[in-house]
Design a protein around this motif. Structure first.
Motif, short mmCIF file in Angstrom:
data_model
loop_
_atom_site.label_atom_id
_atom_site.label_comp_id
_atom_site.label_asym_id
_atom_site.label_seq_id
_atom_site.Cartn_x
_atom_site.Cartn_y
_atom_site.Cartn_z
N GLY A 1 0.92 -1.34 0.08
CA GLY A 1 0.15 -0.09 0.04
C GLY A 1 0.93 1.16 -0.21
N ILE A 2 1.98 1.36 0.79
CA ILE A 2 2.78 2.46 0.84
C ILE A 2 3.46 2.77 -0.42
CG2 ILE A 2 4.88 3.45 2.01
CD1 ILE A 2 3.87 2.38 4.50
N LEU A 3 4.04 1.60 -1.06
CA LEU A 3 4.79 1.69 -2.37
C LEU A 3 4.04 2.25 -3.46
CD1 LEU A 3 7.04 -1.45 -2.14
CD2 LEU A 3 7.66 1.00 -1.83
N CYS A 4 2.64 1.58 -3.27
CA CYS A 4 1.87 1.96 -4.48
C CYS A 4 1.34 3.59 -4.20
CB CYS A 4 0.45 1.12 -4.60
SG CYS A 4 0.72 -0.50 -5.17
N ASN A 5 1.02 3.92 -3.07
CA ASN A 5 0.67 5.39 -2.66
C ASN A 5 1.68 6.28 -2.90
OD1 ASN A 5 -2.19 5.41 -1.66
ND2 ASN A 5 -1.77 3.81 -0.22
N TYR B 1 3.88 6.30 -5.18
CA TYR B 1 3.93 6.61 -6.66
C TYR B 1 2.66 7.27 -7.27
CZ TYR B 1 3.62 5.60 -11.69
OH TYR B 1 3.68 5.72 -12.97
N LEU B 2 1.46 6.98 -6.52
CA LEU B 2 0.13 7.87 -6.72
C LEU B 2 0.22 9.26 -6.30
CD1 LEU B 2 -2.68 5.26 -5.85
CD2 LEU B 2 -1.84 5.75 -7.95
N SER B 3 0.88 9.41 -5.15
CA SER B 3 0.87 10.76 -4.66
C SER B 3 1.70 11.76 -5.50
CB SER B 3 1.92 10.58 -3.28
OG SER B 3 3.01 10.30 -3.20
N LYS B 4 2.66 11.13 -6.19
CA LYS B 4 3.49 11.91 -7.20
C LYS B 4 2.59 12.12 -8.40
CE LYS B 4 7.98 9.99 -6.12
NZ LYS B 4 9.09 9.08 -6.72
N MET B 5 1.75 11.48 -8.89
CA MET B 5 0.79 11.56 -9.80
C MET B 5 -0.27 12.60 -9.38
SD MET B 5 0.42 7.82 -11.33
CE MET B 5 -0.53 8.36 -13.08
N LEU B 6 -0.81 12.57 -8.29
CA LEU B 6 -1.77 13.46 -7.44
C LEU B 6 -1.16 14.94 -7.08
CD1 LEU B 6 -3.73 10.83 -5.83
CD2 LEU B 6 -4.64 11.84 -7.79
N SER B 7 0.19 14.98 -7.31
CA SER B 7 0.89 16.03 -6.71
C SER B 7 0.65 16.28 -5.07
CB SER B 7 0.40 17.12 -7.21
OG SER B 7 0.55 17.18 -8.62
N ILE B 8 0.51 15.23 -4.49
CA ILE B 8 0.19 15.13 -2.95
C ILE B 8 1.71 14.79 -2.20
CG2 ILE B 8 -0.81 13.92 -1.19
CD1 ILE B 8 -3.10 13.20 -2.73
N LEU C 1 -11.11 10.08 -10.75
CA LEU C 1 -11.44 9.61 -9.61
C LEU C 1 -11.35 10.76 -8.27
CD1 LEU C 1 -9.67 6.14 -9.10
CD2 LEU C 1 -12.15 6.60 -9.10
N PRO C 2 -12.50 11.11 -7.62
CA PRO C 2 -12.44 12.44 -7.07
C PRO C 2 -11.79 12.21 -5.60
CG PRO C 2 -14.33 11.42 -6.96
CD PRO C 2 -13.85 10.57 -8.14
N ASP C 3 -11.61 10.83 -5.10
CA ASP C 3 -10.90 10.76 -3.86
C ASP C 3 -10.00 9.49 -4.01
OD1 ASP C 3 -10.32 11.14 -1.23
OD2 ASP C 3 -12.19 10.08 -0.50
N ALA C 4 -9.09 9.71 -4.93
CA ALA C 4 -8.25 8.30 -5.18
C ALA C 4 -7.10 8.37 -3.95
CB ALA C 4 -7.34 8.98 -6.33
N SER C 5 -7.13 9.32 -3.22
CA SER C 5 -6.10 9.10 -1.89
C SER C 5 -6.99 8.76 -0.69
CB SER C 5 -5.19 10.56 -1.87
OG SER C 5 -6.21 11.55 -1.35
N LEU D 1 -9.31 1.15 -5.40
CA LEU D 1 -9.82 1.17 -6.88
C LEU D 1 -8.68 1.97 -7.73
CD1 LEU D 1 -11.70 0.06 -8.62
CD2 LEU D 1 -12.91 2.30 -8.44
N ALA D 2 -7.96 3.22 -6.96
CA ALA D 2 -6.94 3.80 -7.62
C ALA D 2 -5.65 3.01 -8.03
CB ALA D 2 -6.56 5.20 -6.99
N ILE D 3 -5.55 2.21 -6.92
CA ILE D 3 -4.27 1.20 -7.30
C ILE D 3 -4.48 0.32 -8.38
CG2 ILE D 3 -2.90 -0.44 -5.98
CD1 ILE D 3 -3.36 0.87 -3.47
#
Length: 445
Positions: free
Chosen positions: A91-95, A97-104, A328-332, A338-340
């Motif tokens: 979960g942490i590794l996926c998130n 990567y997602l955080s960079k795409m979401l600019s979080i 996806l409005p709440d991908a984080s 589902l975002a993963i």
């Protein structure tokens, strides 16, 4: 100066590393020495001589202590710990990567905080004696109700729903412990209460926290805590120490009466909430308004139907192609799982689900080995809480339940309050399991 008995007991315990069993062992051996001493005094031996003889007959305290140390080593359920860590790491590794795409911005301090919570909860689990909480269960229940009531008042006065939701989740472990202790005292300890009164009290203390969650309003939490407490009560009824002429009859009444009443109350509040009605309608085939209330449902179903084993899934809307994180409005948040899947493929999601099923299997297998009723009910409740939260999250992600921003995927979604509550409940199970051999009686003799 220590007596022969005190020296004997202290020497035994000095050889036993598991301090959780010291008090129990001392009580057992002290009772046995006293009984033997009384027998010797009855045979005409003087008190001091009888005590010394009784202690001598018990055997070599050092050898006894070493033997008991082997028997009562703290038990660690590594399968639960390692499967949880595996889920967290994925979960942490996926998130990340997602955080960079979401600019979080996910700071290194937050990551250290999450792992710090895990290991802190793990360390505390080996120090606490849950049995000491048993006599404070009514007070703990009242405390949880006060917290929930304050969340209701806070929501009505300041309309800060996220703040209220986070407060609610921290009451779950308290409610599990207090409810387990209360129903054990009502049904398994000796008392003069009539059966109907026992069931009425149980129903009331089960419904009050769920009712307060509905008032916040937080229907997902209401459903979560109601299901958890309900499953604890069923586990207590099915326990072999619960004596009843017809358990099937009791279970049928329990399911049909209190659960039906709560369902009616739940449906009443839903019927008064037009927003919730529209969200329920959005789940029906052909009812999803992709530009309105059914937007989330439409997007999530689109991702699920088009997802690939590996790689990113694209969403088609009005002949336009979008990346999943764009729609996806709440991908984080609650849509994190589902975002993963949408970014990495459903194979990664399948791995997470398999790990979770294994974790749930190991949790209940571990709980089934606990003989102490109070410990069993608490550990069962903690396992049920994580399981129900997982099932609700999967059903929401699969658009089989209305979208709820207050039910995150356990051990995956980045939310400190959720992580903390999940860690606490998991480590309560670890704590009770490692102490399960502290409850023994004549077998040590």
């Amino acid at each position: 100066m220590k007596s022969d008995k005190e020296y004997f007991l202290d020497l035994i315990c000095s050889k036993i590393k598991n301090k959780n069993v010291h008090a129990k062992i001392k009580d057992e051996y002290e009772d046995h020495i006293d009984e033997l001493c009384e027998e010797l005094k009855t045979d005409g031996m003087a008190s001091e001589d009888a005590l010394a003889a009784a202690v001598l007959r018990m055997g070599n305290p050092a050898e006894i202590g070493e033997q008991l140390n082997k028997t009562h080593k703290p038990l660690i359920e590594f399968s639960i710990i390692f499967s949880t860590l595996a889920i967290m790491i994925i979960g942490i590794l996926c998130n990340l990567y997602l955080s960079k795409m979401l600019s979080i911005d996910i700071s290194i301090y937050k990551l250290f905080g999450i792992f710090g919570l895990f290991f802190a909860a793990y360390a505390i689990a080996f120090k606490l004696d849950y049995q000491k909480l048993q006599k404070f269960c009514p007070q703990l229940y009242i405390l949880s109700i006060i917290i929930l009531a304050s969340a209701v008042l806070n929501n009505y006065s300041t309309e800060r729903l996220p703040s209220s939701i986070r407060v609610v989740h921290f009451t779950f472990p308290i409610l599990i412990i207090s409810f387990s202790g209360i129903i054990k005292k009502i049904f398994l300890d000796k008392n003069d209460l009539a059966s109907s009164v026992k069931y009425l009290i149980t129903f009331v203390i089960m419904v009050i926290p769920a009712f307060l969650c509905i008032l916040i309003p937080n229907l997902a939490s209401a459903l979560l805590i109601c299901c958890t407490l309900f499953l604890i009560f069923i586990a207590m009824i099915l326990n072999e120490k619960f004596i009843c002429e017809n358990k099937k009859s009791v279970l049928s009444k329990l399911i049909l009466t209190p659960f039906s009443i709560f369902s009616l109350i739940f449906l009443y509040f839903v019927s008064k909430n037009n927003f919730m009605i529209h969200r329920l309608r959005a789940l029906l085939p052909g009812e999803a308004d992709k530009y309105g209330i059914g937007y989330n449902t439409y997007v999530m179903r689109n991702i699920i139907s088009n997802s690939k084993p590996f790689g990113e899934t694209f969403v088609n809307m009005d002949d336009k192609v979008f990346k999943p994180l764009q729609v996806l409005p709440d991908a984080s948040g609650f849509q994190n799982f589902l975002a993963i899947i949408s970014v990495f493929g459903w194979a990664i999601g399948a791995v997470i689900l398999i790990l979770f099923v294994f974790l749930i299997y190991r949790m209940f297998l571990t709980v089934n080995k606990i003989d102490d009723v109070f410990g069993f009910l608490i550990a069962f409740g903690c396992s049920a809480l994580i399981t129900v939260q997982f099932v609700l999250s999967v059903l929401i992600q699969a658009t089989l339940l209305p979208v709820s921003a207050s039910n995150y995927f356990p051990f995956i979604t980045f939310d400190i309050s959720f992580f903390a509550v999940n860690f606490i409940t998991l480590m309560i199970i670890v704590n009770i399991y490692k102490s399960k051999d502290a409850f023994f009686a004549a077998e040590i003799f």
